[in-house]
Structures are given as C-alpha cells and as structure tokens.
Design a protein around this motif. Structure first.
Motif, short mmCIF file in Angstrom:
data_model
loop_
_atom_site.label_atom_id
_atom_site.label_comp_id
_atom_site.label_asym_id
_atom_site.label_seq_id
_atom_site.Cartn_x
_atom_site.Cartn_y
_atom_site.Cartn_z
N UNK A 232 0.84 -1.20 0.00
CA UNK A 232 0.00 0.00 0.00
C UNK A 232 0.87 1.26 0.00
N UNK A 233 0.23 2.41 -0.04
CA UNK A 233 0.98 3.67 -0.21
C UNK A 233 2.02 3.89 0.91
N UNK A 234 1.63 3.69 2.17
CA UNK A 234 2.59 3.97 3.25
C UNK A 234 3.69 2.91 3.30
N UNK A 235 3.34 1.65 3.08
CA UNK A 235 4.37 0.60 3.13
C UNK A 235 5.35 0.76 1.97
N UNK A 236 4.82 1.09 0.79
CA UNK A 236 5.72 1.33 -0.34
C UNK A 236 6.64 2.51 -0.03
N UNK A 237 6.09 3.50 0.68
CA UNK A 237 6.92 4.66 1.08
C UNK A 237 8.04 4.21 2.01
N UNK A 238 7.66 3.40 3.01
CA UNK A 238 8.68 2.91 3.95
C UNK A 238 9.77 2.15 3.18
N UNK A 239 9.35 1.32 2.23
CA UNK A 239 10.33 0.52 1.48
C UNK A 239 11.22 1.42 0.64
N UNK A 240 10.62 2.41 -0.01
CA UNK A 240 11.44 3.22 -0.91
C UNK A 240 12.40 4.11 -0.11
N UNK A 241 11.93 4.61 1.02
CA UNK A 241 12.83 5.42 1.86
C UNK A 241 13.92 4.52 2.42
N UNK A 242 13.51 3.33 2.88
CA UNK A 242 14.50 2.38 3.42
C UNK A 242 15.53 1.95 2.37
N UNK A 243 15.11 1.96 1.11
CA UNK A 243 16.03 1.49 0.05
C UNK A 243 17.22 2.44 -0.12
N UNK A 244 17.08 3.66 0.41
CA UNK A 244 18.21 4.60 0.32
C UNK A 244 19.18 4.40 1.50
N UNK A 254 8.39 8.44 7.52
CA UNK A 254 7.91 8.71 6.16
C UNK A 254 6.61 7.94 5.91
N UNK A 255 6.55 6.69 6.40
CA UNK A 255 5.33 5.89 6.25
C UNK A 255 4.16 6.54 6.98
N UNK A 256 4.41 7.09 8.15
CA UNK A 256 3.35 7.74 8.93
C UNK A 256 2.78 8.91 8.12
N UNK A 257 3.66 9.66 7.48
CA UNK A 257 3.20 10.81 6.70
C UNK A 257 2.38 10.37 5.49
N UNK A 399 13.24 -5.92 3.07
CA UNK A 399 13.99 -5.17 2.06
C UNK A 399 15.49 -5.20 2.36
N UNK A 400 15.80 -4.97 3.64
CA UNK A 400 17.24 -4.94 4.02
C UNK A 400 17.87 -6.32 3.83
N UNK A 401 17.09 -7.37 4.17
CA UNK A 401 17.65 -8.72 4.07
C UNK A 401 17.77 -9.19 2.63
N UNK A 402 17.02 -8.55 1.72
CA UNK A 402 17.07 -9.01 0.34
C UNK A 402 18.05 -8.20 -0.50
N UNK A 403 18.69 -7.23 0.14
CA UNK A 403 19.69 -6.44 -0.57
C UNK A 403 19.17 -5.79 -1.84
N UNK A 404 17.92 -5.32 -1.77
CA UNK A 404 17.35 -4.68 -2.97
C UNK A 404 18.06 -3.39 -3.30
N UNK A 405 18.02 -3.02 -4.57
CA UNK A 405 18.69 -1.79 -4.98
C UNK A 405 17.82 -0.59 -4.59
#
Ligand code: ACO
Length: 427
Positions: A232-244, A254-257, A399-405
C-alpha cells in the motif's frame, strides 16, 4: 504454460521471463527491459507494477482474501493478539512461548522515551494534528539512538525493532494527553501492550483507572486487522525510503506521513466526520450517495472503494461484526452505527457503486469501534499507524535482508524539448 513472455518492439522479438507467486499470480519480469530494448514501462499509480517479491502478506482482491504469512486474517482476528501477530509478521513465523515472552518483555522494557523529548510537545500548538506530532517525534527518536541506526547491521536492527514499536505507542498516547491538556501517564510495566496503551491514554494521576477487558480485546482486534496490507501507499513509502539506507525511524516516519492522507489511513477520520455530518443533517444518507456520485461535488464516500479489493474487504467484514458485538457488550448505542449501516446498504444497492465494485473498506466501521473506546476522531489515523507498525517494520526488514537496490523509478519526459533562457527584463 511457457516460462517466458514474448514482446515485439519495432519488429524485433524479445523474451521476458515469467515469475509465478505462491498462489499462481503471474508477473512479466521486465528488469532487463530497458537495458535490452531502451524502452521503459509506464504505470503511474503502479496499478500493474510489482515493486518486489515478498513473503509477508497475500491479498486476493477479487475474492476478498487477506493472509499474513499464510494465515487468514479471520483466524488471526479470532485466535491471536496484536503482539503475537506482530511477531509473526516481523520474524516470519508464529513465536514459541519463550519467543513470545521475550518479545513482550522487550516491548515492555523499552517503552519510555528520553525525558527531554517531553519538552518537544510544548512546542506544538494545542490544535496540532497528532499525526504531525507523531511523525516528527518518531523521526526525532533517531537523534537518541546514534549507535543503533545502521540498517545493514542485523544486530542493531534487532535491537531497534522492539524499541520502535514500544516507543511509538508511548509517543502516540502522550500526543493525545498533550492535546487535551492532561499530564502524560508513564507506561506501567505490569500491563500488556494494549492495556498499557489504554492506560497511557485514559488514566489520570488523581484516580485509579480500570481497564475494560472488552476494550483491550477490541483494540487487539483492530490493530491485528490493520497490521499489514502488502504494498500500500505507506508501506511502499517505507520501502522506498528504506532502500536509500535511511534508518528505521526515518523510514517509519515517512510511512506515517504517507498514511495521513485521506485517500489512505486518513479515511477513518474522514468516515466519522462524514457520518457526523449526515447525522447533523437529519440522517439523510441519500444526499451523501448523490454527492458521491456527482463528479463535480469533489466528494467521495469515505471508507468506500479500494485499489485492490473489488469485492468485500475481509477486514471490513470482521470489524462490522465486532461493532455489533462490542458495542452491545459495552452497552454503547451509537446512532452513527445505524447511519453507517444504512449508507452501506444504499451504496451496495446503487448501480454506480455496484458497477465500479466499490465496497466498504477497513476504515468504514473502524472509527465506530474506536469511538466506543473513547478514542477521538483526530486520533484515528494514529491508531491506524500503531496497527500498521509491524507491517512497515517487516517490509523494511525484508527489504534490508534481500539487498534490494535503491528505489528509483523512471519517467517519460513530456516538457519542452528545448527552451531558451530569456533574461528577466525581457520576459
Ligand atoms: N466514492 C465515490 N466514487 C468512488 C469512490 C468513493 N469512495 N472510490 C472510487 N470511486 C469511483 C471513482 O470516481 C472512479 O469513477 P470513474 O470510473 O467514473 O472515474 C472509480 O470509482 C474508480 O476509482 P479510482 O479513484 O480510479 O480508484 P483507485 O483505485 O485509484 O482509488 C481509493 C482507490 C483511493 C481507495 C478510492 O476508492 C477512494 O478515494 N476511496 C475513498 C477514500 C478511502 O476510503 N480510502 C481508504 C482506502 S483503504 C486504506 O487505505 C486503508
């Protein structure tokens, strides 16, 4: 069935791998598309885009199915509690007795926030929305844990997870206390996760606070039902922010926002405001239905419709039944529940909603339960955030454990191909 898809671009054929999920859901793997062809795909709103492969949550939107780690949501709602479900989501399996008791202890003993942070609350005006406070306080937590912020150190991440879950609960309750001008109530270690939250919300220093087991049960249920909902929108946000490689606190903030918006988690507050407005106008649900169908009104039926569910949201079904049961047990007679039921019936029999497959979503009835517990409208989205925390954490961890870009979508540029710089005096 083939294991590749064929794509023809400018007369040239390309083979694209097919990825198949646990429930036979299929995806065309385009990861090499741009490199091989120079083309990208365009999918604004990501309706057709799988952003990752995930082992956490399964949704079948056409059949109204939701499972956490393979277990149907209805089973967890009946048999589990929020702490156990959080463990299941975050660590990928149901905990043993020892694991559960260790996790609960961690949650209990990390519930205080640094005393200096209490002063932050004084800087907000009394009218501040608790989501504004929650997001900035959660981000501020990162200032207090400089030694635990490395997202690529599993030990630091493991240390941080119960702290994040426990402290956000405390911050949420303190935000409410501050908003009504009452002294904050510190967490009490003998209480379980949900009881402790209720105590921090509703106890006052001057008298004994009795915790109603029905309210604790209802809170566990609501938090379980909100605990995850894949991309969903917030979880995708958490993932994309975490990916950096942003730290866990920053990613969750960021997910809360993202959750705050009325098209997402903010809908539960909007539902109650809509029902109250209908009540003020004499209970006329037809007017709301008419306005929702009128594209010029700018009004949508809050708590209706979902990007993924084109059938009943299974969470809404469970909450609707719970509303009747819990309100009856608590002796609460809320006229808004009747309005909600009439509104639902009118919508489900209206061709506009039927044709578009618009059904009540999780937010349609959750506010009524929260209201019965004494939780005010402005806190509803905060409650959603508390529930969604284990989901955000589990996706961030995966995300962290899968070493995503790093997440970095492309675009199709449609602005001017070339423009001259005109000096300011000539414009
Ligand atoms: N009331 C009236 N019409 C609606 C509603 C609604 N609640 N939801 C969708 N529609 C209509 C749209 O106007 C559109 O009509 P059209 O085809 O004539 O243009 C059609 O249904 C499809 O809607 P989209 O906006 O394209 O659907 P999308 O998947 O993008 O949006 C969303 C889903 C955001 C949830 C939408 O249904 C909505 O705004 N609902 C109200 C807000 C809400 O309840 N949000 C909570 C979602 S659950 C959650 O986040 C926990």
């Amino acid at each position: 069935m083939g294991t590749t898809a064929e794509l023809k671009l400018e007369g040239k054929p390309y083979e694209l791998p097919i990825i198949v999920g646990s429930h036979n859901e299929k995806a065309v793997d385009i990861r090499k598309l741009r490199g091989d062809t120079g083309y990208v795909t365009l999918d604004s709103g990501y309706e057709n885009t799988g952003a990752c492969q995930s082992k956490i949550t399964y949704i079948d939107g056409d059949n109204g199915i939701l499972k956490y780690r393979g277990i149907p949501i209805e089973v967890l709602a009946e048999k589990s509690d929020f702490v156990e479900t959080s463990y299941l989501l975050i660590y990928g399996k149901l905990p043993t007795k020892v694991e559960l008791s260790n996790f609960s202890r961690e949650l209990t003993y990390h519930s205080l926030i640094h005393e200096d942070m209490l002063r932050f609350y004084d800087g907000y005006p009394p009218s501040a929305h608790p989501m504004a406070i929650l997001s900035s306080m959660v981000c501020s937590l990162s200032a207090y844990y400089p030694d635990s912020l490395d997202p690529n150190d599993p030990k630091q991440v493991d240390n941080l997870i119960p702290r994040v879950m426990s402290k956000i609960r405390t911050i949420a309750a303190y935000s409410y206390k501050k908003s009504i001008g009452q002294p904050v109530m510190y967490p009490v270690n003998r209480l379980d996760y949900c009881s402790n939250f209720l105590h921090m919300m509703f106890a006052v220093p001057s008298e004994q606070y009795e915790i109603d087991p029905e309210v604790v049960k209802a809170l566990n249920l609501l938090l379980i039902l909100h605990a995850d909902h894949e991309q969903n929108c917030s979880t995708s946000t958490v993932r994309i922010v975490g990916s950096s490689d942003a730290n866990l606190f920053a990613s969750i903030a960021a997910g809360i926002l993202a959750l705050w918006g009325p098209k997402h988690g903010g809908a539960n507050q909007a539902v109650m405001e809509m029902l109250e407005e209908i009540q003020r106008n004499g209970g006329d649900t037809d007017a709301a239905i008419r306005a929702a169908k009128d594209k010029n009104s700018g009004f949508r039926l809050s708590g209706f419709g979902h990007r993924v569910y084109k059938n009943f949201d299974p969470r809404a079904k469970v909450i609707k039944v719970a509303c009747d049961k819990v309100l009856a047990k608590m002796g609460v007679n809320d006229p808004l529940l009747d309005i909600a039921k009439r509104l639902e019936e009118a919508a489900l029999n209206d061709p506009y909603f039927v044709e578009r497959k618009l059904y009540p979503n999780v937010d349609f009835y959750s506010g009524i339960l929260y209201r019965a517990m004494g939780i005010p409208n402005e806190m509803f989205t905060v409650m959603f955030a508390l529930g969604r925390l284990p989901g955000w954490i589990s996706h961030w961890k995966e995300l962290k454990e899968s070493n995503e870009r790093i997440g970095r979508p492309r675009q199709i540029y449609t602005g001017p191909a070339h423009a001259e710089y005109v000096p300011i005096e000539k414009r």
